[in-house]
Scaffold this active site. Structure first.
Site, short mmCIF file in Angstrom:
data_model
loop_
_atom_site.label_atom_id
_atom_site.label_comp_id
_atom_site.label_asym_id
_atom_site.label_seq_id
_atom_site.Cartn_x
_atom_site.Cartn_y
_atom_site.Cartn_z
N HIS A 58 7.52 6.03 7.14
CA HIS A 58 6.17 6.59 7.32
C HIS A 58 5.95 6.93 8.77
CE1 HIS A 58 1.74 6.97 7.03
NE2 HIS A 58 1.93 7.09 5.74
N ILE B 283 3.62 6.58 12.09
CA ILE B 283 2.17 6.40 11.92
C ILE B 283 1.95 5.20 11.00
CG2 ILE B 283 0.05 7.43 11.01
CD1 ILE B 283 1.36 10.19 11.42
N GLY C 262 -2.76 4.02 6.68
CA GLY C 262 -4.15 3.56 6.63
C GLY C 262 -4.33 2.37 5.70
N VAL C 263 -3.63 2.37 4.57
CA VAL C 263 -3.81 1.26 3.62
C VAL C 263 -3.32 -0.05 4.23
CG1 VAL C 263 -3.82 2.57 1.48
CG2 VAL C 263 -1.65 1.89 2.49
N GLU D 273 -5.15 -3.53 4.74
CA GLU D 273 -4.53 -4.81 4.41
C GLU D 273 -4.71 -5.80 5.56
OE1 GLU D 273 -3.31 -6.07 1.76
OE2 GLU D 273 -2.42 -7.89 2.60
#
Lengths: 175, 104
Positions: free
Chosen positions: A62, A68, A71-72, A76
């Site tokens: 990623h 990067i 976002g998830v 978390e």
């Protein structure tokens, strides 16, 4: 039993290093995203730090050509800080002076809802993610949480989550 | 001693406006795919009614705190029976029917 029971009436603020966080949470590498927690008011609020390095396993995919933080995974990290805030309250409730004795990890529940979330800045290697979580009033096993993440004085993400507590009788905290 | 006709009418209108406001808030905050006006005042919110679940319950709790200034606690679960029961709870908690003009 409320996950957000106020147990430190004097407003004392606690800190947790990585070893102490591993005693509170069931999470382990590569899915533990809080390096340190500070200014924790058990059951109420707290701050956390996640130092993001280029060696994070998720950067492998990623993305291969541009690192990067997903976002998830920021969400978390926010949820894990939330767990530190409420698990520290259980620890205070049951055995305030016992260093390792209480099994809080088994009571840490699940993410119930991402009620609202907005991302405003990319998180890349070298960033120090500063997390904040503030718990609302619990309703049954569900607790609303206001969360935010920033790097320096730049806001990264802001929103609200719902987290669950697993009762001592098992189950997932949902009804 | 009975209230005057105007006073009764005013109370009924305020109550109807509050029920309508709560229906709009429910649809907006829960993302329901239904027109607020189609929700019945006594329609069950859970199960075969509006098919809400426990996570929606917390959403309603937070929404009531924000918009109506009323806190529903774990002991007040009966309030989640229907729109009428939710509004009954609000009216009892506030001691009066809040006027919609005063609510943002």
């Amino acid at each position: 039993m409320s996950a957000a029971a106020p147990v430190v009436p004097d407003g004392r603020k606690l800190s947790f290093d990585a070893n102490q966080i591993r005693q509170l949470l069931p999470h382990r590498w590569p899915m533990l995203f809080v390096d340190r927690a500070y200014d924790v008011i058990p059951g109420k609020s707290g701050y956390g730090i996640k130092n993001v390095t280029v060696s994070e396993p998720f950067f492998a995919g990623h993305y291969p050509d541009q690192s990067i933080m997903p976002g998830v995974l920021i969400v978390e990290a926010m949820a894990q800080l939330t767990a530190v805030v409420y698990a520290s309250a259980w620890k205070e409730e049951t055995a305030p002076d016992d260093e390792a004795g209480v099994d809080t990890a088994g009571r840490v529940g699940y993410l119930g809802a991402i009620r609202q979330m907005k991302f405003s800045r990319l998180v890349v290697p070298g960033d120090q993610l500063v997390l904040r979580a503030e718990l609302g009033n619990a309703f049954g096993t569900l607790t609303p949480v206001t969360v935010q993440a920033s790097v320096g004085n730049e806001l990264v993400a802001k929103g609200s989550l719902t987290v669950t507590e697993r009762g001592s009788g098992g189950g997932n905290g949902l009804q | 001693m009975s209230q005057s006709h105007d006073a009764l009418l005013s109370t009924a209108q305020a109550r109807a406006a509050l029920n309508q406001r709560v229906k709009v808030l429910l649809v907006e905050s829960l993302g329901l795919e239904i027109q607020p006006a189609l929700i019945g005042d006594d329609q069950p919110l859970f199960g075969r009614g509006l098919e809400l679940d426990s996570l929606d319950t917390l959403e309603i709790v937070v929404m009531f705190e924000e918009h109506l200034g009323v806190t529903i606690s774990d002991d007040d679960r009966a309030a989640f029976g229907s729109v009428n029961k939710l509004v009954d709870f609000v009216v009892e908690a506030l001691g009066e029917i809040p006027r919609m003009e005063a609510l943002a």
